[in-house]
Design a protein around this motif. Structure first.
Motif, PDB file in Angstrom:
ATOM      1  N   ALA A   1      -3.959  -4.119  -6.085  1.00  0.00           N
ATOM      2  CA  ALA A   1      -4.820  -5.188  -6.592  1.00  0.00           C
ATOM      3  C   ALA A   1      -6.119  -5.182  -5.783  1.00  0.00           C
ATOM      4  O   ALA A   1      -6.190  -5.762  -4.699  1.00  0.00           O
ATOM      5  CB  ALA A   1      -4.112  -6.532  -6.476  1.00  0.00           C
ATOM      6  N   PHE A   2      -7.134  -4.524  -6.316  1.00  0.00           N
ATOM      7  CA  PHE A   2      -8.410  -4.435  -5.609  1.00  0.00           C
ATOM      8  C   PHE A   2      -9.126  -5.789  -5.637  1.00  0.00           C
ATOM      9  O   PHE A   2      -9.201  -6.462  -6.659  1.00  0.00           O
ATOM     10  CB  PHE A   2      -9.297  -3.366  -6.251  1.00  0.00           C
ATOM     11  N   GLY A   3      -9.643  -6.181  -4.480  1.00  0.00           N
ATOM     12  CA  GLY A   3     -10.392  -7.430  -4.374  1.00  0.00           C
ATOM     13  C   GLY A   3      -9.532  -8.677  -4.393  1.00  0.00           C
ATOM     14  O   GLY A   3     -10.045  -9.789  -4.486  1.00  0.00           O
ATOM     15  N   MET A   4      -8.217  -8.519  -4.281  1.00  0.00           N
ATOM     16  CA  MET A   4      -7.319  -9.681  -4.328  1.00  0.00           C
ATOM     17  C   MET A   4      -6.595  -9.912  -3.001  1.00  0.00           C
ATOM     18  O   MET A   4      -5.551 -10.559  -2.957  1.00  0.00           O
ATOM     19  CB  MET A   4      -6.297  -9.526  -5.460  1.00  0.00           C
ATOM     20  N   GLY A   5      -7.140  -9.380  -1.932  1.00  0.00           N
ATOM     21  CA  GLY A   5      -6.487  -9.525  -0.635  1.00  0.00           C
ATOM     22  C   GLY A   5      -6.285 -10.970  -0.222  1.00  0.00           C
ATOM     23  O   GLY A   5      -5.325 -11.298   0.486  1.00  0.00           O
ATOM     24  N   HIS A   6      -7.206 -11.863  -0.675  1.00  0.00           N
ATOM     25  CA  HIS A   6      -7.099 -13.277  -0.296  1.00  0.00           C
ATOM     26  C   HIS A   6      -5.851 -13.943  -0.878  1.00  0.00           C
ATOM     27  O   HIS A   6      -5.398 -14.974  -0.368  1.00  0.00           O
ATOM     28  CB  HIS A   6      -8.342 -14.030  -0.783  1.00  0.00           C
TER      29      HIS A   6
ATOM     30  N   GLY B   1      -7.197  -2.299   3.631  1.00  0.00           N
ATOM     31  CA  GLY B   1      -8.625  -2.183   3.890  1.00  0.00           C
ATOM     32  C   GLY B   1      -9.024  -2.812   5.211  1.00  0.00           C
ATOM     33  O   GLY B   1      -8.314  -3.674   5.748  1.00  0.00           O
ATOM     34  N   ASN B   2     -10.180  -2.385   5.723  1.00  0.00           N
ATOM     35  CA  ASN B   2     -10.666  -2.904   7.003  1.00  0.00           C
ATOM     36  C   ASN B   2     -10.858  -4.413   6.988  1.00  0.00           C
ATOM     37  O   ASN B   2     -10.598  -5.109   7.959  1.00  0.00           O
ATOM     38  CB  ASN B   2     -11.981  -2.216   7.385  1.00  0.00           C
ATOM     39  N   MET B   3     -11.344  -4.922   5.852  1.00  0.00           N
ATOM     40  CA  MET B   3     -11.593  -6.357   5.723  1.00  0.00           C
ATOM     41  C   MET B   3     -10.444  -7.072   5.007  1.00  0.00           C
ATOM     42  O   MET B   3     -10.559  -8.237   4.653  1.00  0.00           O
ATOM     43  CB  MET B   3     -12.892  -6.581   4.936  1.00  0.00           C
TER      44      MET B   3
END
Length: 778
Positions: free
Chosen positions: A516-521, A495-497
Motif C-alpha cells: 500500500a504505497f502512501g498508506m504508511g500512516h 521506506g525511510n519515512m
C-alpha cells in the motif's frame, strides 16, 4: 473500525441477463467473470477481445462527408493548392496533426500545420488564424481534434472562400458549424463506433485518403488515444493494441529520443503513455506553442530529435513546478472559503495551461467538482478548466447556464471555459444549486469500482497472466480491482519515512503480500487479529529471480470494532489518533477541558452516565473502580475503536492478598499481646512470617474497619468486646479483591483475553450493527 477513503462499488452481474454460454474455453472462472462484466459471454467473443484483429475495424466510408472531404483534398493535391492542418495543443491534437501531415506529405500535398497558442489565441479555430491562412494562399483548412463548436469561424472560412473540413470527436453542441465537410463519429449515424479520439478520426481520414491501411501511423494513434482518456474498447482497443506494438519498435527518431528521456525500454504499455509520454507532450502546449511537440514527432534528424526531446523534458519539469505552486495557492483559497459543493477558485497570474491539472488535484483532495480560472484584469474575464466527480455531469449542467460563458466546451468530467468576471459568483451559485439538487452526501465520495471479491488460494501467477490479456487498460476497460478480506499475519511500515505499508496474508498453504504505497500512516489504525478488507490490482513482484503474485492496495477498511493496546506506556500520545471527522471520548481521572475541541468529550468514572455522548473512538486512560462502571460507559459511548492506555504503579494483583490463615495468625498475636506497637515490632513480624510491610498494614486496617482493634499512632490495641463479623464484610477487603480482579482482567490479561472481554461487552451494543456492516461490506 477503519473507514475507506473511497466509496466501494462492487460490480454485480445479474445471472438472468449475463452468463457464460459455453464450456469450450480454458479460461479460469475469475477470467470468465471479468469478461462477462465487459459484455462478453462466449469463447468466440472472448477470443476477439483478448486477441484484437485489425479486420474488425470499421470502414472509414461510413463517416458522413468522408467521401466528399477526400475528393476535395485530392483535388487540392492535384491542383497544387495549399492545405493547412489546424490542430490542438494537447497530446491528442499534436498526434492528430502529425498523422494527417504524414498522410498528406505521402500524397505529395503542399501542406503546413497550425496550432493556436493557448495563451494568446485560446482553444480551437479563430478568425485571425483563418484570415492569416487565407492570406498565405491556403484554400483548404482541415481541423483535427477541434472545430465542432466553431460556428463563427466556419462562417469566416466561407466568406474567405476557404473550404473548411472539420475532423473532431468532442461533444457536438446545439448548432453545428456550416463547414464544407464534418467528419465526426457522433455526427455520423451509420458509423459503428462513437468514441474515437481526435487522432482516431484523423487516422480514419488518412486511411481513406491513402487508399490503404497505414499501419505505420499506429504508434501516433496509440499516443493520442491513450492520452485523451477515451474509452479503450471497440476500435480504440484495436488501434491502441497494435499501436503499442508499433510504438515498442518505432523508428521515429523523436519518439525514440523522448522514450529515452522517459527511461522506457522494451515493450511500451498504456501506462508509459499515460504517465510518461502523454504528460510530456501535453506540457509543451501548456507552457508555450505546441509546434515544438509536432516538430519532435516529425523530425528525421537524430541530433534535432535529441535536442527537442531535451526541451520537451525540461518543459515538463517546469510544468510540474508551476502546478505545485498553483495547487498550494488554490488550496489556501478553498480552505478560507465557506463550504461549497462546487469549488470555484480564480486568481490573476495563474498559468492557464496547467489549470486542468490543478482542478484534478482539487477534486481528488476535496471530493467536489472544481473550476480553476486565471483572471485577466485588463478585460475583466476569467479563463480556465474544470474537472468533476463521477456522479456530476459537468458538461450537461454547464450547458444549462451556457449564456453565462463566453466560450465553453468539453465532456461530462472535464471542460474548458471563458467567462466575464462578473458572472463568476453566479456560475458558482447555479452549479452549487444543481449539484445539491442531484446528489446525496455519499455521491461526493470518490468511487472505487471493484470487479470481484477473491480468496487467497485463487491468486497465482497464471491468473495474473490471464488478466494481463485484458490490456490495454483504460477508460471503459479498467484494470480489474479485486477485494480481499483476511486477517494479516504481519503488518509493517516501509521506506525511510515509513510512508508505505506492507501486509502479509496467509490461508492454508497459500500466501500473498499487499503493498500500500502512501498508506504508511494507517499502520497505527490497524489492530491485531482483525480482518482487513483491501482492494487493489493484482501483479507480480520479482526479486532476485523469484516471482510472487502480490496485490497493489488502493484502499482498505476494517468493518468491525477495534481494540488498540497501549497498556503500560507512561507517556501515551493520543493526538495521532484524533480525527476531525470522528467523535472522541477520553475517559480519564485527570480532567482538562481547556484545549478540547468540539468533537472531543472528556469524562471520568463519576460523570453522570446520561451526560456521556456516543462516539466513534473511546480512549481509556485509567482503570475503573468496577467492571460494571466500564460496562455502563461502553453501552453509552458505543465506540467502534477503543484505545486502552492505563498504567498500574501499586498493583493489587501482584501484591499477594493475605489468606484467612494469615488473618487468624495476626489476630491471635494481637489477642495474646493485647497491644502491638508496629513502629517497634513491624520488622520482627515481617521476618517471622516472611510478609511484606503492605500485607501487615492491610490486615491491620481490615481489623480496624471490622472494629476488632483500635489503631492510634501505629499502636494496635485489641477491642475486648468485638461484634462477630466475617472478613467479607470489610469494604477494604472487598475493594482489594475487586481491584486485583480488575487488574487481572484489564491489565495483566493477554491481548486476546482483553479483546474477548471487550467483545463480550460490546456484543450487546454492536451485535446487530456489526452483522449488518459485515454483510453489506461483502
Amino acid at each position: 473500525m477503519l473507514q475507506s477513503k473511497s466509496k466501494w462499488n462492487f460490480t454485480n452481474i445479474t445471472t438472468d441477463t449475463k452468463k457464460w454460454m459455453d464450456d469450450s474455453s480454458n479460461l479460469s472462472p475469475v477470467m470468465k467473470e471479468l469478461l462477462l462484466q465487459r459484455g462478453i459471454t462466449n469463447t468466440t467473443q472472448a477470443e476477439e477481445f483478448l486477441s484484437p484483429k485489425l479486420e474488425n475495424l470499421h470502414d472509414p466510408q461510413a463517416f458522413d462527408s468522408m467521401e466528399k472531404a477526400c475528393l476535395r483534398i485530392h483535388d487540392a493535391i492535384k491542383n497544387n493548392e495549399k492545405i493547412l492542418v489546424y490542430g490542438d495543443y494537447d497530446a491528442d491534437g499534436v498526434s492528430s496533426t502529425t498523422v494527417l501531415l504524414h498522410a498528406l506529405q505521402e500524397l505529395g500535398a503542399t501542406c503546413d500545420y497550425y496550432i493556436p497558442n493557448r495563451f494568446t489565441e485560446g482553444y480551437g479555430p479563430n478568425e485571425a488564424a483563418f484570415k492569416e491562412a487565407h492570406s498565405a494562399g491556403c484554400t483548404v483548412i482541415i481541423t483535427v481534434d477541434t472545430g465542432i463548436a466553431s460556428v463563427h469561424e466556419a462562417e469566416i472560412a466561407k466568406q474567405l472562400g476557404v473550404d473548411l473540413i472539420i475532423t473532431d470527436h468532442h461533444e457536438p453542441q446545439e448548432e453545428l458549424p456550416d463547414a464544407y465537410a464534418i467528419i465526426h463519429p457522433k455526427c455520423s449515424p451509420d458509423y459503428g463506433f462513437k468514441e474515437l479520439a481526435g487522432v482516431g478520426v484523423a487516422f480514419k481520414l488518412s486511411q481513406h485518403l491513402l487508399g490503404y491501411f497505414p499501419e505505420h501511423l499506429l504508434d501516433l494513434v496509440a499516443i493520442g488515444t491513450v492520452a485523451d482518456l477515451v474509452p479503450l474498447v471497440n476500435e480504440n482497443r484495436i488501434l491502441t493494441y497494435y499501436g503499442l506494438r508499433k510504438l515498442s519498435s518505432t523508428t521515429r527518431l523523436g519518439l525514440k529520443a523522448l522514450m529515452k528521456q522517459c527511461k522506457i525500454e522494451g515493450n511500451v504499455s498504456e501506462q508509459d503513455i499515460g504517465f510518461l509520454i502523454g504528460p510530456r507532450l501535453n506540457a509543451v502546449g501548456r507552457l508555450q506553442d505546441a509546434d515544438l511537440a509536432v516538430k519532435l514527432l516529425m523530425t528525421d534528424d537524430n541530433e534535432e530529435a535529441n535536442q527537442l526531446a531535451d526541451e520537451v523534458n525540461e518543459l515538463n519539469q517546469e510544468r510540474q513546478r508551476i502546478v505545485a505552486s498553483i495547487v498550494k495557492e488554490a488550496e489556501n483559497i478553498v480552505d478560507e472559503q465557506s463550504n461549497r459543493s462546487v469549488i470555484v477558485v480564480a486568481k490573476a497570474g495563474w498559468n492557464e495551461g496547467v489549470l486542468g491539472i490543478v482542478a484534478s488535484r482539487l477534486v481528488k483532495k476535496y471530493d467536489r467538482p472544481a473550476i480553476v480560472l486565471a483572471i485577466n484584469e485588463e478585460n475583466q474575464t476569467a479563463k480556465g478548466s474544470a474537472r468533476s466527480i463521477p456522479a456530476f455531469d459537468l458538461f450537461q449542467n454547464c450547458m444549462k447556464i451556457r449564456p453565462l460563458f463566453t466560450h465553453f466546451g468539453g465532456h461530462s468530467q472535464a471542460a474548458g471555459m471563458t467567462l466575464p468576471l462578473d458572472n463568476l459568483d453566479r456560475i458558482q451559485v447555479e452549479l452549487n444549486d444543481f449539484i445539491e439538487e442531484q446528489l446525496s452526501d455519499d455521491d461526493f465520495k470518490q468511487v472505487t469500482d471493484i470487479s470481484k471479491s477473491i480468496s487467497i488460494p485463487e491468486i497465482n501467477e497464471e491468473l495474473v497472466a490471464e488478466i494481463d490479456q485484458l490490456a490495454p487498460f483504460g477508460m471503459a476497460n479498467p484494470k480489474p480491482i479485486f477485494h480481499l478480506e483476511n486477517i494479516p499475519t504481519d503488518v509493517r511500515q516501509l521506506g525511510n519515512m515509513k510512508k508505505h505499508l506492507k501486509l502479509h496474508f496467509k490461508e492454508q498453504e497459500n500466501s500473498i503480500e499487499g503493498i500500500a504505497f502512501g498508506m504508511g500512516h494507517l499502520y497505527h489504525f490497524i489492530s491485531p487479529q482483525n480482518p482487513i478488507s483491501i482492494v487493489g490490482e493484482l501483479g507480480i513482484n520479482e526479486w532476485n529471480g523469484i516471482k510472487k503474485p502480490q496485490i497493489i492496495v488502493q484502499d482498505m477498511k476494517i468493518d468491525g470494532w477495534q481494540l488498540f493496546d497501549h497498556r503500560g506506556k507512561r507517556q501515551f500520545d493520543i493526538s495521532i489518533f484524533l480525527n476531525r471527522s470522528e467523535k472522541h471520548v477520553i475517559l480519564s481521572n485527570q480532567v482538562n477541558e481547556d484545549k478540547l475541541e468540539s468533537n472531543i468529550q472528556q469524562i471520568t468514572y463519576d460523570t453522570p452516565i446520561e451526560t456521556i455522548e456516543s462516539a466513534d473512538v473511546l480512549f481509556i486512560e485509567d482503570l475503573p473502580p468496577s467492571l460494571q462502571k466500564l460496562q455502563d460507559i461502553l453501552s453509552q459511548v458505543k465506540p467502534m475503536n477503543i484505545h486502552v492506555s492505563y498504567y498500574v504503579e501499586n498493583s493489587a494483583y501482584l501484591s499477594p492478598i493475605p489468606s484467612r490463615e494469615d488473618f487468624k495468625w495476626f489476630y491471635a498475636l494481637v489477642w495474646k499481646r493485647k497491644k502491638i506497637d508496629l513502629k517497634q515490632e513491624l520488622q520482627i513480624i515481617m521476618d517471622a512470617k516472611g510478609w511484606k510491610k503492605d500485607q501487615i498494614i492491610f490486615i491491620s486496617k481490615v481489623f480496624f474497619e471490622l472494629e476488632f482493634v483500635n489503631i492510634e499512632n501505629g499502636v494496635i490495641q485489641l477491642n475486648t468486646s468485638p461484634v462477630k463479623k466475617d472478613l467479607q464484610e470489610s469494604e477494604l477487603y472487598q475493594e482489594r479483591i475487586t481491584k486485583a480482579h480488575i487488574e487481572k482482567t484489564l491489565y495483566y490479561s493477554t491481548y486476546h483475553e482483553l479483546l474477548e472481554w471487550f467483545r463480550i461487552n460490546l456484543s450487546f451494543v454492536h451485535g446487530d450493527r456489526l452483522k449488518e456492516e459485515i454483510t453489506h461490506g461483502l
